[in-house]
Motif scaffolding. Structure first.
Motif, short mmCIF file in Angstrom:
data_model
loop_
_atom_site.label_atom_id
_atom_site.label_comp_id
_atom_site.label_asym_id
_atom_site.label_seq_id
_atom_site.Cartn_x
_atom_site.Cartn_y
_atom_site.Cartn_z
N GLY A 130 39.97 20.82 116.25
CA GLY A 130 40.36 19.36 116.58
C GLY A 130 39.10 18.64 116.68
O GLY A 130 38.03 18.96 116.27
N GLY A 132 38.39 16.42 114.62
CA GLY A 132 37.60 15.97 113.19
C GLY A 132 36.94 17.26 112.78
O GLY A 132 36.23 17.08 111.55
N ASN A 160 43.90 17.32 114.08
CA ASN A 160 43.19 16.30 113.66
C ASN A 160 41.77 16.68 113.13
O ASN A 160 40.64 16.71 113.52
CB ASN A 160 42.65 15.20 114.86
CG ASN A 160 42.29 13.99 114.46
OD1 ASN A 160 42.13 13.83 113.20
ND2 ASN A 160 41.24 13.51 115.30
N GLN A 183 47.39 18.42 110.62
CA GLN A 183 48.04 17.17 110.63
C GLN A 183 46.73 16.21 110.39
O GLN A 183 45.52 16.59 110.51
CB GLN A 183 48.74 16.79 111.98
CG GLN A 183 49.75 17.58 112.15
CD GLN A 183 50.77 17.54 111.30
OE1 GLN A 183 51.15 16.40 110.61
NE2 GLN A 183 51.55 18.81 110.89
N GLY A 184 46.83 14.86 110.28
CA GLY A 184 45.60 13.85 110.25
C GLY A 184 45.56 13.21 108.90
O GLY A 184 45.24 14.08 107.80
N ARG A 187 42.57 14.44 105.77
CA ARG A 187 42.41 15.65 105.95
C ARG A 187 42.79 16.57 105.09
O ARG A 187 43.72 16.43 104.24
CB ARG A 187 42.57 16.26 107.72
CG ARG A 187 42.21 15.14 108.82
CD ARG A 187 40.74 15.20 108.68
NE ARG A 187 40.18 14.19 109.76
CZ ARG A 187 39.09 13.94 110.29
NH1 ARG A 187 38.10 14.19 109.60
NH2 ARG A 187 39.07 13.29 111.35
#
Length: 205
Positions: A130, A132, A160, A183-184, A187
């Motif tokens: 997570g 990033g 994320n 998700q994100g 990405r």
């Protein structure tokens, strides 16, 4: 229950071989004074043939194997509390296995390979990243690339960040029979850069 608030929880050094830890909790601190991350479990400078089962590890990194080989972690949980650190870190280590385990950092890597971590196997496990950072990361990290690692029958999740990131000449790694779900915006479930002969087989991305 093994806890060390200023350092690593369980520390196996050098030729600490053929030891078994089971049904245990290992807690290390977050960031150490020298800027390193103290793991819940730290196999340092080449321990080999050690076994960890049905255990919980938490610290700056959940667990780290530095230079060791033929160690096995199974049915266990590894959690990092440091931003950018991994739940499980292979650092220049070879022929280790993680089976039926959970590796997590809400603001970092779930699983990280660096500095010639080669021929390690992850099976029937879950990796969650997570903030990033990739859930699974293979990058040189200041040393040699990581090659011939296998992830099979596993779940790779990230709310994320990237799912799997393979870069810097990390060649001939395999992901099989696994799911990568992220998700994100912007990405990537699978990201490969400057790396060759990697295989994705029978997986859902």
């Amino acid at each position: 229950y093994i806890i060390n608030t200023p350092g690593a929880g369980a520390f196996l050094n050098g030729s600490a071989n053929f030891n078994t830890i089971t049904l245990s909790t290992m807690i290390g601190s977050g960031t150490a004074p020298n800027g390193t991350s103290n793991p819940g479990l730290y196999l340092y400078s080449g321990p080999s043939n050690n076994t960890v089962t049905f255990s919980y590890m938490r610290g700056g990194m959940g667990a780290m194997i530095l230079g060791g080989s033929a160690n096995a972690i199974s049915q266990s949980t590894m959690v990092s509390v440091n931003a950018g650190a991994p739940g499980m870190n292979f650092f220049g280590s070879v022929l280790n296995t993680v089976t039926g385990s959970y590796m997590f950092n809400a603001n970092g890597f779930g699983l990280n390979f660096q500095q010639s971590a080669n021929s390690n196997t992850i099976s029937q496990s879950t990796m969650v990243g997570g903030g990033g950072y990739a859930a699974v990361n293979m990058a040189p990290g200041g040393g040699g690339p990581n090659s011939s690692n296998l992830i099979t029958g596993s779940m790779i999740l990230n709310p994320n960040g990237n799912g799997v990131s393979i870069s810097g000449g990390s060649n001939s790694n395999t992901i099989s029979l696994s799911t990568i779900n992220i998700q994100g915006t912007g990405r990537r479930a699978l990201y490969i850069s400057a790396s060759s002969s990697n295989s994705i087989e029978g997986s859902y991305i």
